[in-house]
Design a protein around this motif. Structure first.
Motif, PDB file in Angstrom:
ATOM      1  N   ALA A  67      -4.495   2.408  -7.033  1.00  0.00           N
ATOM      2  CA  ALA A  67      -4.262   3.646  -6.276  1.00  0.00           C
ATOM      3  C   ALA A  67      -3.752   3.319  -4.869  1.00  0.00           C
ATOM      4  O   ALA A  67      -2.823   3.980  -4.362  1.00  0.00           O
ATOM      5  N   TYR A  68      -4.330   2.297  -4.247  1.00  0.00           N
ATOM      6  CA  TYR A  68      -3.886   1.849  -2.921  1.00  0.00           C
ATOM      7  C   TYR A  68      -2.425   1.392  -2.991  1.00  0.00           C
ATOM      8  O   TYR A  68      -1.602   1.790  -2.165  1.00  0.00           O
ATOM      9  N   GLU A 128      -9.058   1.280  -7.927  1.00  0.00           N
ATOM     10  CA  GLU A 128      -8.891   1.601  -6.505  1.00  0.00           C
ATOM     11  C   GLU A 128      -7.712   0.842  -5.912  1.00  0.00           C
ATOM     12  O   GLU A 128      -6.944   1.393  -5.115  1.00  0.00           O
ATOM     13  N   THR A 188      -9.258  -1.369   2.847  1.00  0.00           N
ATOM     14  CA  THR A 188      -9.136  -1.873   1.480  1.00  0.00           C
ATOM     15  C   THR A 188      -9.386  -3.375   1.431  1.00  0.00           C
ATOM     16  O   THR A 188     -10.122  -3.869   0.570  1.00  0.00           O
ATOM     17  N   ASP A 204      -5.838   2.226   6.210  1.00  0.00           N
ATOM     18  CA  ASP A 204      -6.121   2.118   4.779  1.00  0.00           C
ATOM     19  C   ASP A 204      -6.099   0.650   4.341  1.00  0.00           C
ATOM     20  O   ASP A 204      -6.964   0.198   3.590  1.00  0.00           O
ATOM     21  N   TRP A 230      -1.621   5.164   9.499  1.00  0.00           N
ATOM     22  CA  TRP A 230      -2.433   5.508   8.333  1.00  0.00           C
ATOM     23  C   TRP A 230      -2.469   4.341   7.344  1.00  0.00           C
ATOM     24  O   TRP A 230      -3.492   4.042   6.755  1.00  0.00           O
ATOM     25  N   TYR A 231      -1.313   3.707   7.204  1.00  0.00           N
ATOM     26  CA  TYR A 231      -1.263   2.515   6.340  1.00  0.00           C
ATOM     27  C   TYR A 231      -2.197   1.435   6.885  1.00  0.00           C
ATOM     28  O   TYR A 231      -2.980   0.847   6.143  1.00  0.00           O
ATOM     29  N   THR A 234      -0.175   2.267  -5.137  1.00  0.00           N
ATOM     30  CA  THR A 234       0.654   3.441  -5.413  1.00  0.00           C
ATOM     31  C   THR A 234       0.865   4.267  -4.145  1.00  0.00           C
ATOM     32  O   THR A 234       1.978   4.745  -3.880  1.00  0.00           O
ATOM     33  N   ARG A 235      -0.198   4.425  -3.359  1.00  0.00           N
ATOM     34  CA  ARG A 235      -0.075   5.193  -2.100  1.00  0.00           C
ATOM     35  C   ARG A 235       0.960   4.579  -1.178  1.00  0.00           C
ATOM     36  O   ARG A 235       1.612   5.272  -0.413  1.00  0.00           O
ATOM     37  N   TRP A 236       1.056   3.262  -1.210  1.00  0.00           N
ATOM     38  CA  TRP A 236       1.889   2.563  -0.233  1.00  0.00           C
ATOM     39  C   TRP A 236       3.037   1.799  -0.885  1.00  0.00           C
ATOM     40  O   TRP A 236       3.385   0.702  -0.461  1.00  0.00           O
ATOM     41  N   GLU A 260       4.386   6.279   9.257  1.00  0.00           N
ATOM     42  CA  GLU A 260       3.049   6.338   8.657  1.00  0.00           C
ATOM     43  C   GLU A 260       2.256   5.054   8.871  1.00  0.00           C
ATOM     44  O   GLU A 260       1.216   4.844   8.234  1.00  0.00           O
TER      45      GLU A 260
END
Length: 158
Positions: free
Chosen positions: A108-109, A105, A131, A127, A123-124, A111-113, A120
């Motif tokens: 993935a976090y 997880e 997290t 998240d 949204w960051y 990688t998203r950011w 953005e």
């Protein structure tokens, strides 16, 4: 009797070694918590200008988690799974699985950011805060369980 390749390591038979592992795990969790609190402060204060710094801190936190993961799996979970009583093995296996899932997880976090465009930010921010909250709860619970495992673990010699 000395340890041999066929005998389990006597890591948990000695109070000093158990204490050293506990202290190391506590140090990793303390450092990770400090890193997350500092990043959280930037995010809650809407420091959009700190996007590059936050990227560097996510990378540093990821590297820190990898070192911590190597310690707990190699020196705590794996020996317990291999040599401890069944009740401890079950707990250690579950902790290994939880650790690996949360690690995925976090990757993935990250990688998203990889980049956080100012457009953005909201949204960051949502998240990131979610997290960090999840990681903090997991680390606290995991450290309590590690302390308990280290207190009760008894290794069998073959």
């Amino acid at each position: 009797m000395t340890d041999s390749p066929l005998a389990p390591p006597n890591l948990f038979g000695l109070t000093d070694q158990r204490k050293a592992l506990r202290v190391q795990a506590e140090g990793y969790v303390l450092r990770a918590s400090l890193m997350m609190r500092r990043a959280r402060a930037l995010v809650t204060n809407d420091r959009v200008d700190a996007c590059a710094l936050l990227t560097d801190r996510r990378t540093a936190l990821g590297q820190h988690f990898q070192r911590y993961q190597r310690l707990k799996h190699g020196s705590i979970f794996d020996p317990i799974v291999a040599y401890a009583p069944t009740s401890s093995k079950i707990i250690a296996r579950g902790m290994k699985i939880d650790c690996m899932e949360l690690g995925q997880e976090f990757v993935a976090y990250q990688t998203r950011w990889l980049r956080v465009p100012p457009s953005e930010w909201r949204w960051y921010k949502a998240d990131m805060l979610a997290t960090v909250d999840k990681l903090s709860l997991h680390l606290d619970a995991e450290l309590r369980a590690i302390r308990q495992l280290l207190m009760v673990a008894e290794f069998y010699r073959r």
